[in-house]
Design an enzyme around this catalytic site. Structure first.
Site, PDB file in Angstrom:
ATOM      1  N   GLU A  44       3.722  -9.751  -2.137  1.00 16.72           N
ATOM      2  CA  GLU A  44       2.776  -9.229  -3.123  1.00 16.72           C
ATOM      3  C   GLU A  44       2.741 -10.165  -4.330  1.00 16.72           C
ATOM      4  O   GLU A  44       3.587 -10.055  -5.226  1.00 16.72           O
ATOM      5  CB  GLU A  44       3.212  -7.833  -3.589  1.00 16.72           C
ATOM      6  CG  GLU A  44       3.292  -6.812  -2.479  1.00 16.72           C
ATOM      7  CD  GLU A  44       3.138  -5.390  -3.000  1.00 16.72           C
ATOM      8  OE1 GLU A  44       2.224  -4.708  -2.536  1.00 16.72           O
ATOM      9  OE2 GLU A  44       3.908  -4.978  -3.874  1.00 16.72           O
ATOM     10  N   GLU A  71       6.845  -4.135  -9.852  1.00 17.54           N
ATOM     11  CA  GLU A  71       6.868  -3.252 -11.024  1.00 17.54           C
ATOM     12  C   GLU A  71       8.287  -2.825 -11.355  1.00 17.54           C
ATOM     13  O   GLU A  71       8.648  -2.678 -12.524  1.00 17.54           O
ATOM     14  CB  GLU A  71       5.949  -2.032 -10.766  1.00 17.54           C
ATOM     15  CG  GLU A  71       4.479  -2.450 -10.827  1.00 17.54           C
ATOM     16  CD  GLU A  71       3.556  -1.709  -9.880  1.00 17.54           C
ATOM     17  OE1 GLU A  71       3.923  -0.623  -9.404  1.00 17.54           O
ATOM     18  OE2 GLU A  71       2.464  -2.243  -9.601  1.00 17.54           O
ATOM     19  N   HIS A 117       9.939  -3.719  -5.550  1.00 17.24           N
ATOM     20  CA  HIS A 117       8.530  -3.883  -5.949  1.00 17.24           C
ATOM     21  C   HIS A 117       8.482  -4.632  -7.283  1.00 17.24           C
ATOM     22  O   HIS A 117       9.351  -4.437  -8.138  1.00 17.24           O
ATOM     23  CB  HIS A 117       7.857  -2.505  -6.069  1.00 17.24           C
ATOM     24  CG  HIS A 117       6.378  -2.618  -6.187  1.00 17.24           C
ATOM     25  ND1 HIS A 117       5.766  -2.923  -7.372  1.00 17.24           N
ATOM     26  CD2 HIS A 117       5.401  -2.522  -5.258  1.00 17.24           C
ATOM     27  CE1 HIS A 117       4.459  -2.995  -7.164  1.00 17.24           C
ATOM     28  NE2 HIS A 117       4.212  -2.751  -5.885  1.00 17.24           N
ATOM     29  N   GLY A 134      -1.939  -0.391  -2.755  1.00 13.60           N
ATOM     30  CA  GLY A 134      -1.754   0.433  -3.954  1.00 13.60           C
ATOM     31  C   GLY A 134      -2.985   1.291  -4.192  1.00 13.60           C
ATOM     32  O   GLY A 134      -3.192   2.323  -3.547  1.00 13.60           O
ATOM     33  N   GLY A 135      -3.836   0.847  -5.112  1.00 13.32           N
ATOM     34  CA  GLY A 135      -5.003   1.626  -5.539  1.00 13.32           C
ATOM     35  C   GLY A 135      -5.834   2.199  -4.393  1.00 13.32           C
ATOM     36  O   GLY A 135      -6.206   3.379  -4.418  1.00 13.32           O
ATOM     37  N   GLY A 162      -3.209  -4.808  -8.610  1.00 10.09           N
ATOM     38  CA  GLY A 162      -3.966  -3.957  -9.516  1.00 10.09           C
ATOM     39  C   GLY A 162      -4.952  -4.711 -10.381  1.00 10.09           C
ATOM     40  O   GLY A 162      -5.493  -4.169 -11.341  1.00 10.09           O
ATOM     41  N   ASN A 182       1.206   2.734  -0.978  1.00 12.05           N
ATOM     42  CA  ASN A 182       2.139   2.945  -2.092  1.00 12.05           C
ATOM     43  C   ASN A 182       1.376   3.664  -3.197  1.00 12.05           C
ATOM     44  O   ASN A 182       0.591   3.047  -3.912  1.00 12.05           O
ATOM     45  CB  ASN A 182       2.667   1.585  -2.574  1.00 12.05           C
ATOM     46  CG  ASN A 182       3.543   1.715  -3.805  1.00 12.05           C
ATOM     47  OD1 ASN A 182       3.914   2.816  -4.206  1.00 12.05           O
ATOM     48  ND2 ASN A 182       3.875   0.580  -4.406  1.00 12.05           N
ATOM     49  N   TRP A 183       1.612   4.953  -3.302  1.00 13.71           N
ATOM     50  CA  TRP A 183       0.850   5.748  -4.289  1.00 13.71           C
ATOM     51  C   TRP A 183       1.297   5.459  -5.715  1.00 13.71           C
ATOM     52  O   TRP A 183       0.634   5.869  -6.667  1.00 13.71           O
ATOM     53  CB  TRP A 183       1.041   7.246  -4.011  1.00 13.71           C
ATOM     54  CG  TRP A 183       0.403   7.744  -2.754  1.00 13.71           C
ATOM     55  CD1 TRP A 183      -0.181   6.995  -1.753  1.00 13.71           C
ATOM     56  CD2 TRP A 183       0.284   9.108  -2.350  1.00 13.71           C
ATOM     57  NE1 TRP A 183      -0.640   7.824  -0.761  1.00 13.71           N
ATOM     58  CE2 TRP A 183      -0.370   9.131  -1.100  1.00 13.71           C
ATOM     59  CE3 TRP A 183       0.677  10.317  -2.923  1.00 13.71           C
ATOM     60  CZ2 TRP A 183      -0.645  10.315  -0.417  1.00 13.71           C
ATOM     61  CZ3 TRP A 183       0.404  11.498  -2.242  1.00 13.71           C
ATOM     62  CH2 TRP A 183      -0.258  11.491  -1.002  1.00 13.71           C
ATOM     63  N   LYS A 184       2.432   4.799  -5.882  1.00 14.90           N
ATOM     64  CA  LYS A 184       2.988   4.561  -7.222  1.00 14.90           C
ATOM     65  C   LYS A 184       3.097   5.902  -7.971  1.00 14.90           C
ATOM     66  O   LYS A 184       3.310   6.931  -7.343  1.00 14.90           O
ATOM     67  CB  LYS A 184       2.162   3.520  -7.976  1.00 14.90           C
ATOM     68  CG  LYS A 184       1.982   2.250  -7.132  1.00 14.90           C
ATOM     69  CD  LYS A 184       1.418   1.088  -7.878  1.00 14.90           C
ATOM     70  CE  LYS A 184       1.266  -0.100  -6.928  1.00 14.90           C
ATOM     71  NZ  LYS A 184       0.805  -1.314  -7.579  1.00 14.90           N
ATOM     72  N   SER A 232      -4.417  -5.890  -4.414  1.00 17.56           N
ATOM     73  CA  SER A 232      -5.863  -5.681  -4.382  1.00 17.56           C
ATOM     74  C   SER A 232      -6.444  -5.774  -2.965  1.00 17.56           C
ATOM     75  O   SER A 232      -7.554  -6.281  -2.773  1.00 17.56           O
ATOM     76  CB  SER A 232      -6.576  -6.655  -5.330  1.00 17.56           C
ATOM     77  OG  SER A 232      -6.131  -6.437  -6.655  1.00 17.56           O
TER      78      SER A 232
HETATM   79  P1  13P Z   1      -2.924  -2.717  -5.553  1.00 24.19           P
HETATM   80  O1  13P Z   1      -3.368  -2.552  -4.101  1.00 24.19           O
HETATM   81  O2  13P Z   1      -3.340  -1.582  -6.415  1.00 24.19           O
HETATM   82  O3  13P Z   1      -3.233  -4.061  -6.080  1.00 24.19           O
HETATM   83  O4  13P Z   1      -1.313  -2.610  -5.507  1.00 24.19           O
HETATM   84  C1  13P Z   1      -0.593  -3.348  -4.582  1.00 24.19           C
HETATM   85  C2  13P Z   1       0.810  -2.910  -4.613  1.00 24.19           C
HETATM   86  O5  13P Z   1       1.511  -3.127  -5.594  1.00 24.19           O
HETATM   87  C3  13P Z   1       1.335  -2.164  -3.467  1.00 24.19           C
HETATM   88  O6  13P Z   1       2.701  -2.017  -3.539  1.00 24.19           O
END
Ligand code: 13P
Length: 253
Positions: free
Chosen positions: A170, A100, A98, A237-238, A176, A9-11, A216
Site C-alpha cells: 500500500e 495508519e 497498516h 479502504g473507501g 485515501g 478494510n473498513w477502518k 485508492s
Molecule cells: P483507500 O482504498 O481508501 O485508499 O484505502 C486503502 C487502505 O488503506 C486499505 O487498507
C-alpha cells in the site's frame, strides 16, 4: 497456486446499524453473483462488529478479519485486543502494520514482527502491510523501504509460517487520496517483494504467497491492477464501505 483475495478494510467507520446494513448489502450481492473462482472475500470491520460479522459470515461466502492485534499475549494492557481473543471468536485474518498504525500509533517493523508472531501462534493469518511514503518515492527509495519492511517484519519466520501470511503493498501516497499507483508502478513493487521472498524462501514458496495492492483501488481501476502478474488482489479502504463497489472490485478478476 496462490489465492486471489479482495479484503475490505473498513477502518474506523460505521455505527452498529450502518455496519449491519453494509454486511447485509454484501450478503445480498453474494446471493446474486458468483465470485470468480479462487477469489476469497474478506471483511475487516472495527472490533465491536467482529462478532456480528462472523455470525453473518457463517451463512455466506466471506471470511472475517480484524484490523489490529496486540503484540502481547495477555494481561494488564488496557484497551488492547489479543490474538487469543480473536482466535476464540474464530477470526480468520488480521491486518498488521497498516501505514495508519505506523504513522499515528508508532508501530515499527519490530512491532509488526511481534504481532505477526502472536497471530500465527493463534492460527490467524496476518495481512502484513508495507509501502513507502511520498517523500521516499520521490527520492527513489521505494524498493529499499519495502525491502526493509518485508525483511524486518517477516524474515524471522519459518517457511511454513510464511505460507500463512498475506502481504499488502500500500503506497502511502495512494491511500485515501484518489491517486492510484499505475499498474506498472504497483507490479514492479509486487515483483520486487516476490523476488525478496524467493531469495530467502525459494521460488515455490514465493509463488504461493498472495500479494495484494491497496491505495485508492476502485471498480474503475481494479481490473487493470489485478491483471498484473504479481498482483493477487486488493486491500480496499473507501470503496469497501459501499457494497456495490466492493463487490464490483471482487468481480474484477
Ligand atoms: P483507500 O482504498 O481508501 O485508499 O484505502 C486503502 C487502505 O488503506 C486499505 O487498507
Amino acid at each position: 497456486m496462490r489465492k486471489h483475495i479482495v479484503a475490505g478494510n473498513w477502518k474506523m467507520n460505521c455505527t452498529f446499524s450502518e455496519a449491519d446494513d453494509l454486511i447485509n448489502a454484501i450478503m445480498e450481492q453474494l446471493e446474486q453473483k458468483e465470485l470468480p473462482r479462487d477469489t476469497q472475500l474478506i471483511v475487516c470491520p472495527p472490533f465491536p462488529y467482529l462478532e456480528m460479522t462472523t455470525d453473518y459470515a457463517n451463512d455466506s461466502y466471506f471470511m472475517v478479519g480484524a484490523q489490529n492485534v496486540s503484540d502481547q499475549e495477555k494481561g494488564a494492557y488496557t484497551g488492547e485486543v489479543s490474538a487469543a481473543m480473536l482466535e476464540s471468536m474464530e477470526i480468520d485474518y488480521c491486518i498488521v502494520g497498516h501505514s495508519e498504525r505506523r504513522a499515528y500509533y508508532g508501530e515499527t517493523n519490530a512491532t509488526v514482527a511481534a504481532k505477526v508472531n502472536q497471530l500465527l501462534q493463534h492460527g490467524i493469518k496476518p495481512i502484513v502491510c508495507v509501502g513507502e511514503v511520498l517523500e521516499e518515492r520521490e527520492a527513489g527509495k521505494q524498493f529499499e523501504v519495502v525491502k526493509k519492511q518485508v525483511e524486518q517484519g517477516l524474515f524471522h519466520l519459518s517457511a511454513d509460517q510464511l505460507r500463512e501470511v498475506v502481504i499488502a503493498y500500500e503506497p502511502v501516497w495512494a491511500i485515501g487520496t484518489g491517486k492510484t499507483a499505475t499498474p506498472d508502478q504497483a507490479q514492479e513493487i509486487h515483483a520486487h517483494i516476490r523476488s525478496l521472498l524467493a531469495t530467502k524462501y525459494g521460488k515455490e514458496i514465493a509463488n504461493d504467497i498472495s500479494i495484494l495492492y491497496g491505495g485508492s483501488c476502485k471498480p474503475s481501476n481494479a481490473k487493470e491492477l489485478f491483471a498484473c502478474p504479481d498482483i493477487d488482489g486488493g486491500l480496499i479502504g473507501g470503496a469497501s464501505l459501499k457494497a456495490d463497489d466492493f463487490m464490483a472490485i471482487a468481480m474484477a478478476f
